[in-house]
Design a protein around this motif. Structure first.
Motif, PDB file in Angstrom:
ATOM      1  N   ILE A   6      -1.725  -1.352  -8.251  1.00 23.67           N
ATOM      2  CA  ILE A   6      -2.031  -1.391  -9.677  1.00 23.67           C
ATOM      3  C   ILE A   6      -1.264  -2.548 -10.295  1.00 23.67           C
ATOM      4  O   ILE A   6      -0.031  -2.586 -10.266  1.00 23.67           O
ATOM      5  N   SER A   7      -1.997  -3.494 -10.838  1.00 26.91           N
ATOM      6  CA  SER A   7      -1.383  -4.614 -11.552  1.00 26.91           C
ATOM      7  C   SER A   7      -1.781  -4.533 -13.019  1.00 26.91           C
ATOM      8  O   SER A   7      -2.322  -3.517 -13.464  1.00 26.91           O
ATOM      9  N   GLU A   8      -1.548  -5.593 -13.755  1.00 33.64           N
ATOM     10  CA  GLU A   8      -1.730  -5.543 -15.201  1.00 33.64           C
ATOM     11  C   GLU A   8      -3.176  -5.233 -15.581  1.00 33.64           C
ATOM     12  O   GLU A   8      -3.427  -4.399 -16.449  1.00 33.64           O
ATOM     13  N   ASN A   9      -4.140  -5.891 -14.955  1.00 32.72           N
ATOM     14  CA  ASN A   9      -5.545  -5.700 -15.311  1.00 32.72           C
ATOM     15  C   ASN A   9      -6.420  -5.443 -14.092  1.00 32.72           C
ATOM     16  O   ASN A   9      -7.630  -5.648 -14.146  1.00 32.72           O
ATOM     17  N   LEU A  21       5.853  -4.742  -0.457  1.00 32.35           N
ATOM     18  CA  LEU A  21       5.498  -4.485  -1.841  1.00 32.35           C
ATOM     19  C   LEU A  21       4.790  -5.690  -2.440  1.00 32.35           C
ATOM     20  O   LEU A  21       5.050  -6.839  -2.061  1.00 32.35           O
ATOM     21  N   PRO A  22       3.890  -5.473  -3.394  1.00 34.48           N
ATOM     22  CA  PRO A  22       3.212  -6.606  -4.041  1.00 34.48           C
ATOM     23  C   PRO A  22       4.166  -7.374  -4.949  1.00 34.48           C
ATOM     24  O   PRO A  22       5.160  -6.831  -5.441  1.00 34.48           O
ATOM     25  N   LEU A  23       3.842  -8.642  -5.155  1.00 34.85           N
ATOM     26  CA  LEU A  23       4.662  -9.452  -6.046  1.00 34.85           C
ATOM     27  C   LEU A  23       4.482  -9.043  -7.495  1.00 34.85           C
ATOM     28  O   LEU A  23       5.417  -9.112  -8.302  1.00 34.85           O
ATOM     29  N   LYS A  24       3.269  -8.633  -7.854  1.00 32.11           N
ATOM     30  CA  LYS A  24       2.983  -8.175  -9.209  1.00 32.11           C
ATOM     31  C   LYS A  24       2.412  -6.766  -9.148  1.00 32.11           C
ATOM     32  O   LYS A  24       1.655  -6.438  -8.250  1.00 32.11           O
ATOM     33  N   GLY A  25       2.765  -5.970 -10.110  1.00 28.70           N
ATOM     34  CA  GLY A  25       2.269  -4.604 -10.143  1.00 28.70           C
ATOM     35  C   GLY A  25       3.113  -3.666  -9.285  1.00 28.70           C
ATOM     36  O   GLY A  25       4.255  -3.967  -8.923  1.00 28.70           O
ATOM     37  N   PHE A  26       2.539  -2.527  -8.940  1.00 26.89           N
ATOM     38  CA  PHE A  26       3.259  -1.547  -8.134  1.00 26.89           C
ATOM     39  C   PHE A  26       2.264  -0.771  -7.287  1.00 26.89           C
ATOM     40  O   PHE A  26       1.042  -0.812  -7.499  1.00 26.89           O
ATOM     41  N   THR A 139       5.516  16.649  -5.404  1.00 24.48           N
ATOM     42  CA  THR A 139       6.742  15.852  -5.264  1.00 24.48           C
ATOM     43  C   THR A 139       6.444  14.407  -5.638  1.00 24.48           C
ATOM     44  O   THR A 139       5.482  13.811  -5.151  1.00 24.48           O
ATOM     45  N   PHE A 140       7.289  13.851  -6.512  1.00 21.06           N
ATOM     46  CA  PHE A 140       7.182  12.448  -6.930  1.00 21.06           C
ATOM     47  C   PHE A 140       8.434  11.711  -6.459  1.00 21.06           C
ATOM     48  O   PHE A 140       9.556  12.160  -6.727  1.00 21.06           O
ATOM     49  N   LEU A 141       8.242  10.606  -5.782  1.00 24.03           N
ATOM     50  CA  LEU A 141       9.339   9.718  -5.392  1.00 24.03           C
ATOM     51  C   LEU A 141       9.173   8.424  -6.172  1.00 24.03           C
ATOM     52  O   LEU A 141       8.191   7.691  -5.993  1.00 24.03           O
ATOM     53  N   ILE A 142      10.127   8.158  -7.080  1.00 24.11           N
ATOM     54  CA  ILE A 142      10.042   7.005  -7.970  1.00 24.11           C
ATOM     55  C   ILE A 142      10.924   5.891  -7.429  1.00 24.11           C
ATOM     56  O   ILE A 142      12.151   6.045  -7.351  1.00 24.11           O
ATOM     57  N   MET A 143      10.277   4.798  -7.064  1.00 25.16           N
ATOM     58  CA  MET A 143      11.006   3.628  -6.577  1.00 25.16           C
ATOM     59  C   MET A 143      10.780   2.465  -7.533  1.00 25.16           C
ATOM     60  O   MET A 143      10.029   2.583  -8.510  1.00 25.16           O
ATOM     61  N   GLU A 144      11.402   1.350  -7.250  1.00 27.50           N
ATOM     62  CA  GLU A 144      11.355   0.238  -8.198  1.00 27.50           C
ATOM     63  C   GLU A 144       9.936  -0.269  -8.402  1.00 27.50           C
ATOM     64  O   GLU A 144       9.527  -0.550  -9.533  1.00 27.50           O
ATOM     65  N   HIS A 145       9.167  -0.388  -7.322  1.00 31.66           N
ATOM     66  CA  HIS A 145       7.798  -0.898  -7.432  1.00 31.66           C
ATOM     67  C   HIS A 145       6.809   0.014  -6.717  1.00 31.66           C
ATOM     68  O   HIS A 145       5.778  -0.463  -6.212  1.00 31.66           O
TER      69      HIS A 145
END
Length: 387
Positions: A6-9, A21-26, A139-145
């Motif tokens: 998922i990126s900005e648009n 990990l992607p450079l943009k988005g998460f 269960t949710f695992l929240i990481m930086e990206h």
């Protein structure tokens, strides 16, 4: 397993976990308990290669525990939220097509059908509104990206978000009204949890309707209330809901503190401020469900107390009537007892008018006693009491 970039648009779907990990988005990596439990080590290694973050053994065990309560924990690399969601009609493993019927597979529900009567009193019967309180953990695992979710199959909330993302994949970027995509893993997390909490809010009306029905049955003087086991089961289910909401509120409070600690020392951006607003909104929704459950539980206890008070009042009315009748017949019994004594000489015994004089005196005693009882307000009817 579903993987979304998922990126900005833009939203892209993949069937395999990426190696970086992607450079943009998460990334949003969504997996079921069955997929993770099939080979936990392989799944964890794939997550580690994609995100560079190692999931600890206790957290992996918690993610696969179907009985884990709502909970929050964090490490230096990620945060973990366990949030219990509502099941489909109280049945696990039920596909969405079976939302309107009781499932025949998975966990069985104790709820009866809508036309079930009181004949089946040997089994615990929980009303349909309360049978929907069965829950399962997500269960949710929240990481930086990255955001990683682990849950049972057929989660309505996650399926709905997944569908919207798939629709966005097929929608032109020049669409006049494009859907606003999540801007971060935290944003997506709060959207999912908020949708799960809204399902609890939808239960308030059917629960209130069921409680109103019971209150009318408890206070109906024409038929005695016999469904005590269902009422007890309802109170037990409401107590479970109260405990569940308290656990959820505590987990969200710790998650909020976690977000605040992450941004400590950093200039608060509009996105960070929006996250705090969102999580405060989720906590407020949980508080509303909690307060409503407590009010319903209190209403059940009050209705039971009113029921026993009404029964005691009706018993007092019956006893008062019987007491008045007994009091009226006591002097009559005394008179008949006197004239029933075996004496040869007694006043009025051989008088031709003796019988009628005795009956008249007995009637006069009754009239005097009725007037006395009326003035002392012993004979007021229930209709007069209501006035």
């Amino acid at each position: 397993m579903d993987i979304f970039l998922i990126s900005e648009n833009q939203v892209r779907q993949s069937s395999e976990i990426p190696v970086a990990l992607p450079l943009k988005g998460f990334l949003w990596i969504d997996a079921t308990h069955e997929e993770v439990a099939a080979d936990p080590e392989a799944w964890r290694n794939a997550i580690t290669r994609a995100t560079g973050t190692q999931i600890y053994d206790p957290h992996l065990t918690d993610a696969l525990n179907p009985n884990h309560p709502s909970y929050f924990d964090s490490t230096q690399d990620y945060g973990m939220v366990v949030f219990r969601r509502l099941m489909l009609n109280g049945s696990a493993g039920t596909p969405p097509a079976a939302d309107n019927r009781v499932a025949t597979t998975g966990a069985k529900s104790d709820a009866p059908s809508a036309d079930m009567t009181g004949a089946d009193t040997s089994k615990r019967r929980i009303p349909a509104a309360l049978s929907k309180l069965s829950t399962q953990p997500v269960t949710f695992l929240i990481m930086e990206h990255a955001l990683i979710t682990v849950h049972e199959r057929y989660s309505r909330t996650i399926d709905a978000v997944r569908t919207r993302l798939l629709e966005h994949c097929n929608t032109s970027e020049k669409s006049p009204h494009p859907a606003r995509l999540p801007i971060s893993p935290e944003d997506l997390l709060l959207r999912l949890i908020n949708a799960m909490v809204d399902q609890y809010l939808d239960l308030r009306q059917p629960l209130t309707t069921q409680l109103d029905r019971w209150q009318r049955a408890l206070l109906d003087p024409r038929r005695p209330f016999k469904d005590w086991m269902a009422l007890l089961d309802a109170r037990i289910e409401l107590r479970k809901l109260v405990n569940l909401c308290e656990e959820q509120h505590d987990a969200m409070q710790e998650l909020r503190d976690y977000f605040v600690d992450l941004n400590e020392g950093i200039e608060i951006s509009r996105a960070s401020d929006l996250l705090l607003v969102r999580i405060n909104d989720v906590m407020e929704h949980i508080t509303r469900v909690l307060n409503h459950a407590r009010r319903l539980e209190s209403s059940i206890e009050s209705a039971v107390q009113i029921h026993f008070s009404a029964v005691a009042h009706r018993t007092n009315e019956v006893m008062r009537t019987l007491t008045v009748i007994t009091a009226l017949f006591m002097p009559l019994t005394l008179i008949t007892g006197i004239f029933g004594m075996n004496f040869e000489v007694m006043p009025l015994l051989k008088n031709a008018l003796g019988f009628w004089l005795t009956m008249g005196s007995m009637a006069l005693v009754i009239v005097i006693m009725l007037v006395f009882f009326q003035r002392r307000r012993y004979l007021e009817s229930q209709a007069l009491d209501r006035r």
